[in-house]
Design a protein around this motif. Structure first.
Motif, short mmCIF file in Angstrom:
data_model
loop_
_atom_site.label_atom_id
_atom_site.label_comp_id
_atom_site.label_asym_id
_atom_site.label_seq_id
_atom_site.Cartn_x
_atom_site.Cartn_y
_atom_site.Cartn_z
N PHE A 1 10.27 9.37 -0.69
CA PHE A 1 10.12 9.94 -2.03
C PHE A 1 10.52 8.94 -3.09
N LYS A 2 9.72 8.91 -4.13
CA LYS A 2 10.07 8.15 -5.33
C LYS A 2 9.36 8.80 -6.51
N PRO A 3 10.09 9.14 -7.57
CA PRO A 3 9.43 9.73 -8.74
C PRO A 3 8.42 8.74 -9.33
N SER A 4 7.26 9.25 -9.69
CA SER A 4 6.22 8.40 -10.26
C SER A 4 6.60 7.97 -11.67
N THR A 5 6.20 6.76 -12.04
CA THR A 5 6.47 6.29 -13.39
C THR A 5 5.41 6.81 -14.36
N GLN A 6 4.29 7.29 -13.83
CA GLN A 6 3.22 7.81 -14.68
C GLN A 6 3.30 9.34 -14.73
N GLU A 7 3.30 9.85 -15.92
CA GLU A 7 3.48 11.29 -16.12
C GLU A 7 2.41 12.13 -15.43
N LYS A 8 1.18 11.63 -15.35
CA LYS A 8 0.10 12.43 -14.76
C LYS A 8 0.29 12.64 -13.27
N TYR A 9 1.12 11.82 -12.61
CA TYR A 9 1.37 11.97 -11.18
C TYR A 9 2.68 12.69 -10.87
N GLN A 10 3.43 13.06 -11.88
CA GLN A 10 4.74 13.66 -11.67
C GLN A 10 4.63 15.16 -11.39
N GLN B 1 0.83 -1.22 0.00
CA GLN B 1 0.00 0.00 0.00
C GLN B 1 0.86 1.26 0.00
N ILE B 2 1.97 1.25 0.74
CA ILE B 2 2.88 2.40 0.74
C ILE B 2 3.46 2.60 -0.66
N GLY B 3 3.80 1.50 -1.33
CA GLY B 3 4.32 1.59 -2.69
C GLY B 3 3.31 2.22 -3.65
N GLU B 4 2.04 1.83 -3.50
CA GLU B 4 1.00 2.40 -4.36
C GLU B 4 0.79 3.88 -4.06
N ALA B 5 0.84 4.25 -2.79
CA ALA B 5 0.66 5.66 -2.41
C ALA B 5 1.81 6.52 -2.91
N VAL B 6 3.03 6.01 -2.81
CA VAL B 6 4.20 6.77 -3.29
C VAL B 6 4.13 6.93 -4.81
N GLU B 7 3.62 5.93 -5.50
CA GLU B 7 3.48 6.02 -6.96
C GLU B 7 2.56 7.17 -7.35
N LYS B 8 1.50 7.38 -6.58
CA LYS B 8 0.54 8.43 -6.92
C LYS B 8 0.90 9.79 -6.36
N ARG B 9 1.55 9.81 -5.20
CA ARG B 9 1.83 11.10 -4.54
C ARG B 9 3.28 11.54 -4.65
N GLU B 10 4.18 10.61 -4.88
CA GLU B 10 5.62 10.81 -4.96
C GLU B 10 6.28 11.11 -3.61
N LEU B 11 5.61 11.85 -2.75
CA LEU B 11 6.19 12.23 -1.46
C LEU B 11 5.16 11.98 -0.37
N ILE B 12 5.49 11.12 0.60
CA ILE B 12 4.56 10.83 1.69
C ILE B 12 5.31 10.77 3.02
N LYS B 13 4.51 10.80 4.08
CA LYS B 13 5.05 10.61 5.43
C LYS B 13 4.44 9.35 6.03
N VAL B 14 5.28 8.64 6.78
CA VAL B 14 4.85 7.46 7.51
C VAL B 14 5.25 7.67 8.96
N SER B 15 4.32 7.42 9.88
CA SER B 15 4.66 7.58 11.30
C SER B 15 4.65 6.23 12.00
N LEU B 16 5.45 6.13 13.03
CA LEU B 16 5.49 4.94 13.86
C LEU B 16 4.79 5.26 15.17
N LEU B 17 3.83 4.43 15.53
CA LEU B 17 3.10 4.64 16.78
C LEU B 17 3.97 4.28 17.98
N GLN B 18 3.57 4.76 19.15
CA GLN B 18 4.34 4.51 20.37
C GLN B 18 4.38 3.03 20.74
#
Length: 105
Positions: free
Chosen positions: A85-94, A36-53
């Protein structure tokens, strides 16, 4: 993709106002969450993930595991928050990758 310090600085500034969209809890980092993180990074390119206590995971280890599994960059790890961060492979998300400062070579 190796990022320069200038590029990392740019990405950190872009990520400052983002809220984490994934939380790693006591179950740790599962294969489904990695997918799911991989799919989100593909669409958003830049995301944050937090670790709970309540998690036994370390932020640096989670960042390293995600870098290896998804071939992306952990731009920043502060406390229990990871910026990915990961650049999207799809131009519409870049959006962010097109603004990223170019390396001078």
């Amino acid at each position: 993709m190796n990022l320069t310090s200038k590029q990392k600085s740019f990405l950190r500034s872009k990520a400052h106002h983002l809220t984490p969209i994934f939380q790693v809890g006591k179950g740790g980092l599962s294969d489904e969450m990695v997918k799911q993180i991989g799919e989100a990074v593909e669409k958003r390119e830049l995301i944050k993930v937090s670790l709970l206590q309540n998690t036994d995971e370390e932020a640096d280890e989670v960042a390293l595991n995600l870098e290896k599994a998804l071939n992306l960059n952990a731009v920043q790890v502060i406390g229990r928050v990871i910026v990915l961060f990961k650049p999207s492979t799809q131009e519409k998300y870049q959006r962010i990758s097109t603004e990223l400062p170019r390396t001078s070579r």
